[in-house]
Design a protein around this motif. Structure first.
Motif: not given
Length: 203
Positions: A1-10
């Motif tokens: 499982m991965t985070r929502c696409d908008w979370a990152g990269p900072e």
């Protein structure tokens, strides 16, 4: 499982996603603060506001609407000279106007109560698998926006309102493949209004 696409990269964005975004917020003042910050975001990216959030909190006296409601032109000028925040006269003046609108709603029924009533007292649980499925606004956010404007709020269009509903957990829009979807769903307890005079919760 991965985070929502908008979370990152900072890191600051990842931390916001992992600890704040989508967590149900039941405090009237905190809900107001987040709505004001979403209004300041209009035309900008959220990461810009996130990086300036502590400067905003200092400049706006901890986002105490009872304090901000008393402000006038001298305070607008002070804020326009503050490089730590977004220096936009219309948005600054809207924050003052919105503080006064918040006071009226808080006295009449409670701002948190009004907002959570729109979702029946519990977060709406969406199940979007990709960002393409997530709407920028909904019929509900259009209704909330219309009602807020009628109550005297500014910078609260339906897109701003929907982003705010997502951030404050009135809607769980973490993608189904994101571990935070289940985490936030588990936090979805029914909203119980607070008696604003005693601080006690009412049944």
């Amino acid at each position: 499982m991965t985070r929502c696409d908008w979370a990152g990269p900072e890191d600051i964005y990842i931390a916001y996603h992992d600890t704040e975004w989508g967590v149900p917020e039941h405090d009237s003042r905190a809900l107001w603060e987040k709505l004001i910050l979403d209004g300041f975001q209009a035309g900008l990216s959220w990461i810009t506001i996130l990086k300036k959030r502590e400067a905003f909190r200092e400049a706006f006296e901890g986002f105490d609407p009872d304090v901000i409601a008393t402000w006038g032109e001298a305070d607008v000028q002070r804020l326009l000279a503050d490089p730590g925040i977004v220096r936009h006269r219309g948005k600054i003046e809207a924050a003052i106007t919105n503080a006064r609108a918040w006071q009226r709603i808080e006295a009449e029924q409670g701002f948190a109560t009004m907002m959570w009533d729109y979702v029946g007292g519990a977060p709406l649980q969406n199940r979007f698998a990709s960002m393409d499925e997530v709407p920028p606004k909904t019929a509900l956010s259009e209704r909330v926006s219309k009602d807020l404007k009628k109550a005297g709020f500014k910078f609260c269009g339906p897109t701003i309102v929907y982003a705010w509903m997502e951030a404050c957990g009135l809607v769980n829009d973490h993608l189904t493949g994101c571990p935070r979807h289940a985490d936030c769903a588990a936090l979805a307890q029914p909203f119980v209004p607070r008696d604003r005079r005693s601080g006690a919760r009412t049944a």
